[in-house]
Design a protein around this motif. Structure first.
Motif, short mmCIF file in Angstrom:
data_model
loop_
_atom_site.label_atom_id
_atom_site.label_comp_id
_atom_site.label_asym_id
_atom_site.label_seq_id
_atom_site.Cartn_x
_atom_site.Cartn_y
_atom_site.Cartn_z
N ASN A 280 -7.34 -5.14 31.13
CA ASN A 280 -6.21 -4.60 31.85
C ASN A 280 -6.17 -3.20 30.72
OD1 ASN A 280 -3.98 -3.65 32.57
ND2 ASN A 280 -2.58 -5.52 31.34
N PRO A 281 -6.87 -2.24 31.51
CA PRO A 281 -6.96 -0.86 30.87
C PRO A 281 -5.53 -0.27 30.80
CG PRO A 281 -8.43 -1.18 32.72
CD PRO A 281 -7.41 -2.26 33.03
N GLU A 282 -4.63 -0.51 31.55
CA GLU A 282 -3.23 0.10 31.49
C GLU A 282 -2.21 -1.09 31.17
OE1 GLU A 282 -2.73 2.71 34.72
OE2 GLU A 282 -4.65 3.63 34.48
N PRO A 283 -2.26 -1.69 30.23
CA PRO A 283 -1.17 -2.67 29.73
C PRO A 283 0.20 -1.96 29.32
CG PRO A 283 -2.38 -2.26 27.69
CD PRO A 283 -3.21 -1.22 28.81
N GLU B 145 3.78 -1.82 26.94
CA GLU B 145 3.90 -1.93 25.51
C GLU B 145 3.96 -3.66 25.33
OE1 GLU B 145 6.12 0.81 23.40
OE2 GLU B 145 6.65 -0.75 22.20
N GLU B 146 4.98 -4.12 26.13
CA GLU B 146 5.18 -5.68 26.08
C GLU B 146 3.77 -6.54 26.23
OE1 GLU B 146 8.13 -6.88 28.58
OE2 GLU B 146 8.08 -8.86 28.08
N GLU B 147 3.04 -5.87 26.82
CA GLU B 147 1.73 -6.60 27.03
C GLU B 147 0.81 -6.66 25.80
OE1 GLU B 147 0.98 -6.72 32.08
OE2 GLU B 147 0.42 -5.05 30.83
N VAL B 148 0.84 -5.37 25.35
CA VAL B 148 0.35 -5.19 23.92
C VAL B 148 0.82 -5.90 22.96
CG1 VAL B 148 -0.38 -3.65 22.13
CG2 VAL B 148 -0.68 -2.74 24.78
N ARG B 149 2.21 -6.15 22.82
CA ARG B 149 2.71 -6.92 21.83
C ARG B 149 2.30 -8.31 22.02
NH1 ARG B 149 6.67 -4.35 18.89
NH2 ARG B 149 7.22 -2.10 19.83
N GLU B 150 2.53 -8.77 23.20
CA GLU B 150 2.15 -10.19 23.51
C GLU B 150 0.69 -10.48 23.04
OE1 GLU B 150 2.19 -12.44 27.65
OE2 GLU B 150 3.82 -11.46 27.32
N ALA B 151 -0.25 -9.69 23.44
CA ALA B 151 -1.75 -9.83 22.91
C ALA B 151 -1.63 -9.91 21.52
CB ALA B 151 -2.44 -8.89 23.46
N LEU B 152 -1.18 -9.14 20.75
CA LEU B 152 -0.97 -8.97 19.32
C LEU B 152 -0.35 -10.19 18.56
CD1 LEU B 152 -0.93 -5.17 18.73
CD2 LEU B 152 -2.93 -6.61 18.91
N ALA B 153 0.12 -10.96 19.24
CA ALA B 153 1.15 -12.09 18.74
C ALA B 153 0.44 -12.83 17.54
CB ALA B 153 1.55 -12.92 19.87
N GLY B 154 -0.84 -13.00 17.58
CA GLY B 154 -1.63 -13.71 16.70
C GLY B 154 -2.28 -12.91 15.75
N ASN B 155 -1.99 -11.55 15.56
CA ASN B 155 -2.36 -10.90 14.39
C ASN B 155 -1.39 -10.50 13.45
OD1 ASN B 155 -4.35 -10.05 16.96
ND2 ASN B 155 -5.63 -9.60 15.37
N TYR B 156 -1.67 -10.84 12.35
CA TYR B 156 -0.59 -10.41 11.41
C TYR B 156 -1.04 -9.58 10.35
CZ TYR B 156 2.31 -11.58 7.11
OH TYR B 156 3.29 -11.48 6.04
N CYS B 157 0.05 -8.64 10.13
CA CYS B 157 -0.39 -7.45 9.26
C CYS B 157 0.69 -7.83 7.91
CB CYS B 157 0.05 -6.28 10.02
SG CYS B 157 -0.12 -4.74 8.76
N ARG B 158 0.17 -7.81 6.82
CA ARG B 158 1.01 -7.96 5.50
C ARG B 158 1.56 -6.63 5.26
NH1 ARG B 158 -4.02 -9.87 1.70
NH2 ARG B 158 -5.01 -7.80 1.98
N CYS B 159 0.95 -5.66 5.53
CA CYS B 159 1.80 -4.14 5.29
C CYS B 159 2.94 -3.87 6.32
CB CYS B 159 0.58 -3.01 5.43
SG CYS B 159 -0.69 -3.27 4.32
N GLY B 160 2.88 -4.61 7.28
CA GLY B 160 4.09 -4.15 8.24
C GLY B 160 3.79 -2.97 9.02
N THR B 161 2.46 -2.85 9.50
CA THR B 161 2.11 -1.80 10.42
C THR B 161 2.18 -2.04 11.76
OG1 THR B 161 0.08 -1.96 9.75
CG2 THR B 161 1.09 -0.34 8.53
N HIS B 162 2.84 -3.12 12.13
CA HIS B 162 2.74 -3.62 13.65
C HIS B 162 3.12 -2.55 14.48
CE1 HIS B 162 2.77 -7.73 11.91
NE2 HIS B 162 2.00 -7.96 12.77
N TYR B 163 4.22 -1.87 14.14
CA TYR B 163 4.69 -0.71 15.09
C TYR B 163 3.89 0.44 15.27
CZ TYR B 163 9.20 -3.22 14.70
OH TYR B 163 10.19 -4.03 14.61
N VAL C 43 -3.92 4.40 25.47
CA VAL C 43 -3.63 4.08 27.02
C VAL C 43 -3.09 5.29 27.55
CG1 VAL C 43 -2.41 2.67 28.46
CG2 VAL C 43 -3.21 1.54 26.41
N GLU C 44 -2.18 5.98 26.93
CA GLU C 44 -1.75 7.21 27.66
C GLU C 44 -2.72 8.25 27.92
OE1 GLU C 44 1.29 7.23 29.06
OE2 GLU C 44 1.66 5.22 28.57
N GLN C 45 -3.43 8.59 26.75
CA GLN C 45 -4.37 9.51 26.84
C GLN C 45 -5.52 9.18 27.86
OE1 GLN C 45 -6.78 9.67 23.15
NE2 GLN C 45 -8.33 10.75 24.25
#
Ligand code: FES
Ligand code: FES
Length: 176
Positions: free
Chosen positions: A131-134, A136-154, A164-166
């Motif tokens: 899905n080349p043009e997801p 933001e919600e689809e991106v967040r959903e895809a990343l649901a299983g990736n944990y960042c202990r530094c809190g840089t999810h945003y 994607v915009e570029q």
């Protein structure tokens, strides 16, 4: 005494075939070895990280046959013939230049310590291939299983959306 080789399996990693003998000899791969350990310790693809080792953090994510998978949860024995892409496979093989998605993480400060970043980028890469043009919600959903202990999810999400915009702008520019 010579050890008996039980089996040879082949993994294609980043476009190159690797034959691995499975057995009990000193250099053989034991049947119980995970794909994460094979890629890191046997084949030298140390870009992927092992955090939890239990399928919960996503740090070990690679793309296998087009799908993002947690390599700590796969037995290498079960991956015979698989096509695998690791974070090392995204950069240009000749020049070493980072992919556009990787550059976007650098330009948008998409990480802090970087431990989770290869896994996040591989998850995003697998999503973008389907899905080349997801959204933001689809991106967040895809990343649901990736944990960042530094809190840089945003900032990781921002980096992906900036890429994607570029790409969208480039496409529109070509269409004019
Ligand atoms: S190390 Fe594989 S999911 Fe955490
Ligand atoms: S940037 Fe440190 S774990 Fe994500």
């Amino acid at each position: 005494m010579k050890q008996r080789i039980q089996k040879i399996i082949t993994l294609n990693v980043n476009g190159r075939d690797y034959d691995i003998s499975v057995g009990e000899g000193r250099t053989d791969m034991p049947e119980s070895e995970t794909l994460a350990d094979t890629l890191r310790d046997r084949l030298g693809f140390t870009g992927l990280k092992v955090g939890c080792g239990q399928g919960a953090c996503g740090a070990c994510t690679v793309i296998m046959n087009g799908k993002a998978v947690t390599s700590c949860m796969m037995m290498t024995m079960d991956c015979d013939g698989a096509r695998i892409v690791t974070i090392e496979g995204l950069a240009d093989a000749v020049t070493g230049e980072l992919s556009g998605l990787q550059r976007s993480f650098v330009e948008n400060c998409g990480y802090q310590c970087g431990f989770c970043t290869p896994g996040i980028i591989m998850t995003a890469q697998a999503l973008l291939e389907k899905n080349p043009e997801p959204t933001e919600e689809e991106v967040r959903e895809a990343l649901a299983g990736n944990y960042c202990r530094c809190g840089t999810h945003y900032s990781a999400v921002e980096s992906i959306m900036a890429y994607v915009e570029q790409k969208k702008k480039e496409k529109e520019g070509c269409a004019q």
